[in-house]
Design a protein around this motif. Structure first.
Motif, short mmCIF file in Angstrom:
data_model
loop_
_atom_site.label_atom_id
_atom_site.label_comp_id
_atom_site.label_asym_id
_atom_site.label_seq_id
_atom_site.Cartn_x
_atom_site.Cartn_y
_atom_site.Cartn_z
N ALA A 1 7.44 3.19 3.51
CA ALA A 1 6.71 3.45 2.33
C ALA A 1 6.49 4.98 1.87
N HIS A 2 6.91 5.08 0.76
CA HIS A 2 6.64 6.47 0.15
C HIS A 2 5.27 6.91 -0.11
N ASP A 3 4.60 6.94 0.82
CA ASP A 3 3.41 7.32 0.80
C ASP A 3 2.71 8.19 1.89
N LEU A 4 1.64 9.12 1.35
CA LEU A 4 1.16 9.92 2.61
C LEU A 4 -0.10 9.55 2.98
N HIS A 5 -0.43 9.43 4.37
CA HIS A 5 -1.80 8.74 4.76
C HIS A 5 -1.95 9.86 5.68
N LEU A 6 -3.17 9.87 6.00
CA LEU A 6 -3.98 10.60 7.03
C LEU A 6 -4.03 9.65 8.37
N SER A 7 -3.85 8.44 8.05
CA SER A 7 -3.55 7.46 9.37
C SER A 7 -2.50 7.37 9.92
N LEU A 8 -2.14 7.66 11.27
CA LEU A 8 -1.04 7.21 12.05
C LEU A 8 -0.48 5.95 12.02
N PHE A 9 -1.55 4.89 11.71
CA PHE A 9 -1.38 3.48 11.77
C PHE A 9 -0.77 3.02 10.47
N MET A 10 -0.68 3.61 9.32
CA MET A 10 -0.16 3.23 8.13
C MET A 10 1.19 3.49 7.91
N PRO A 11 2.07 2.49 7.24
CA PRO A 11 3.46 2.76 7.00
C PRO A 11 3.77 4.24 6.32
N GLY A 12 4.99 4.63 6.72
CA GLY A 12 5.39 5.80 6.03
C GLY A 12 7.01 5.94 6.01
N ASN A 13 7.48 6.95 6.18
CA ASN A 13 9.06 6.99 6.16
C ASN A 13 9.38 8.42 6.66
N THR A 14 10.79 8.56 6.80
CA THR A 14 11.44 10.00 7.19
C THR A 14 12.53 10.07 6.37
N ILE A 15 13.10 11.07 6.48
CA ILE A 15 14.33 11.48 5.60
C ILE A 15 15.32 10.53 6.10
N SER A 16 15.84 10.13 7.37
CA SER A 16 16.77 9.50 7.81
C SER A 16 16.59 8.28 7.37
N LEU B 1 9.77 20.07 -3.31
CA LEU B 1 9.45 20.10 -2.00
C LEU B 1 7.75 19.71 -1.61
N VAL B 2 7.03 19.77 -2.68
CA VAL B 2 5.50 19.53 -2.52
C VAL B 2 5.09 18.13 -3.18
N SER B 3 5.91 17.69 -3.85
CA SER B 3 5.40 16.20 -4.35
C SER B 3 5.98 15.09 -3.43
N SER B 4 4.87 14.16 -3.30
CA SER B 4 5.36 12.83 -2.51
C SER B 4 5.65 11.92 -3.55
N GLU B 5 5.89 11.85 -4.82
CA GLU B 5 6.07 10.90 -5.54
C GLU B 5 7.37 10.55 -5.37
N TRP B 6 7.86 9.14 -5.32
CA TRP B 6 9.15 8.71 -5.20
C TRP B 6 9.18 7.55 -6.03
N ASN B 7 9.89 7.59 -7.20
CA ASN B 7 10.15 6.41 -8.42
C ASN B 7 11.34 6.38 -9.01
N PRO B 8 12.30 5.62 -8.31
CA PRO B 8 13.45 5.57 -8.96
C PRO B 8 13.60 4.83 -10.54
N VAL B 9 12.56 4.16 -10.78
CA VAL B 9 12.62 3.69 -12.16
C VAL B 9 12.29 4.64 -13.13
N THR B 10 11.17 5.70 -12.95
CA THR B 10 11.09 6.71 -13.70
C THR B 10 11.68 8.09 -13.53
N LEU B 11 12.74 8.29 -12.32
CA LEU B 11 13.40 9.21 -12.22
C LEU B 11 12.48 10.50 -11.53
N LYS B 12 11.51 10.12 -11.02
CA LYS B 12 10.80 11.32 -10.58
C LYS B 12 10.81 10.99 -9.00
#
Length: 335
Positions: free
Chosen positions: A267-282, A72-83
């Motif tokens: 993108a599986h990244d957390l940014h403070l800027s709203l103008f950067m790519p991101g993602n949602t659960i859906s 719940l608190v990690s932003s890492e999403w790596n299918p290769v390392t299964l994290k």
């Protein structure tokens, strides 16, 4: 006229049509059958809801068991390392929905007020029909329009202006800084706002129309302005329905998939800027579920779906409690 004696009353009762007595028993059975049928439908809905929740929880348990609270608190999403971590899509879901509400609520409020209070009679029906037609447009069309029309225009004209004005402000400035790439969390939130406006505006229009005309005319007769009538008469009378419409739009924004997937950047990244790519659960589920390989990867995606289900239930339950409180408050004041 002669008084009816007890014997006469008995004779009248005995002369009652036999069909009335005969139909009483089937009528009771009909009422019971109707009651049992409606109870079955109500319990069936609750059963389906519980079954969905249990199925998601059972399938998501391997991910929760493997990662624990770190999921719940990690932003890492790596299918290769299964994290895997759910923080980035959870934050993206909440932020895009918040942006949608910040744009959608005022615009919907203005549309509903214009239709019910200010528009001439010949214009009310066309505008109302146009708003309702927006709700019928498939979400993928909104996504394609956002990607090929809105994103380039936003990149060339709107984002530079926002960066030059809002990006230099203290505290909130970093939220409006970033490269002009068009696809971003802000773009996804804006597209969601366009999608939820028809739902919120239609409900607000309907509840505004049920305000008794005598209340508004009385306020005008006492010297109130149009804004005072709206703020002190219309809104207090319809606040329960207005909040219900807002919550319906919020529920739509939380679960929207295709339109967001087109314009958010995924993108599986957390940014403070709203103008950067991101993602949602859906959007994460739409992009990666068909490519999930392995039990842990699949379980992590299902865990995201479980979290979306929980978030939606919490939000809607909170809205329901708020509505119940408002209804009790109104009942106490009327009493």
């Amino acid at each position: 006229m002669y008084p009816i004696t007890s014997a006469g009353a008995d004779s009248v009762q005995n002369e009652r049509p036999a069909g009335v007595v005969a139909n009483a028993h089937p009528q009771r059975w009909g009422d019971r059958l109707f009651q049992w049928t409606t109870l079955f439908f109500a319990l069936f809905v609750l059963g389906v809801l519980a079954a969905i929740l249990l199925t998601l929880a059972w399938s998501a348990w391997p991910a929760f068991e493997h990662f624990g609270w770190h999921f719940l608190v990690s932003s890492e999403w790596n299918p290769v390392t299964l994290k895997f971590g759910a923080l980035s899509p959870m934050v993206g879901t909440l932020v895009t929905s918040l942006i949608a509400m910040l744009f959608g609520i005022p615009i919907s409020f203005g549309i509903a007020l214009f239709i019910t209070e200010m528009a001439p009679d010949w214009l009310k029906r066309p505008v109302g029909t146009a708003i309702e037609l927006l709700a019928a447009i498939p979400s993928i069309i909104y996504g394609m329009w956002g990607l090929f029309v809105f994103a380039p225009y936003f990149t060339d004209h709107i984002q530079p202006l926002m960066t030059d004005t809002l990006g230099v402000l203290p505290l909130i400035g970093p939220m409006f800084q970033g490269p002009p790439i068009g696809i971003s969390v802000f773009s996804a939130g804006f597209i969601l706002a366009i999608m939820v406006i028809p739902f919120i505006a239609a409900i607000m229009r309907d509840v505004f129309e049920i305000v008794p005309r005598t209340l508004k005319e009385s306020a005008y007769a006492m010297g109130s302005t149009r804004w005072e009538v709206i703020w002190r008469v219309v809104l207090p009378y319809t606040k329960v329905g207005v909040i219900g419409g807002i919550m319906l739009g919020l529920g739509r924004a939380l679960g929207e998939t295709m339109a967001v997937t087109f314009v958010i950047g995924n993108a599986h990244d957390l940014h403070l800027s709203l103008f950067m790519p991101g993602n949602t659960i859906s959007s994460t589920l739409a992009n990666e579920f068909t490519e999930a390989d392995g039990k842990l990867y699949t379980s992590s995606l299902i865990a995201l779906g479980f979290l979306l289900f929980v978030i939606t239930v919490i939000v809607l339950s909170f809205a329901r409690l708020l509505l119940m409180r408002l209804e009790r408050t109104q009942g106490g004041r009327k009493a």
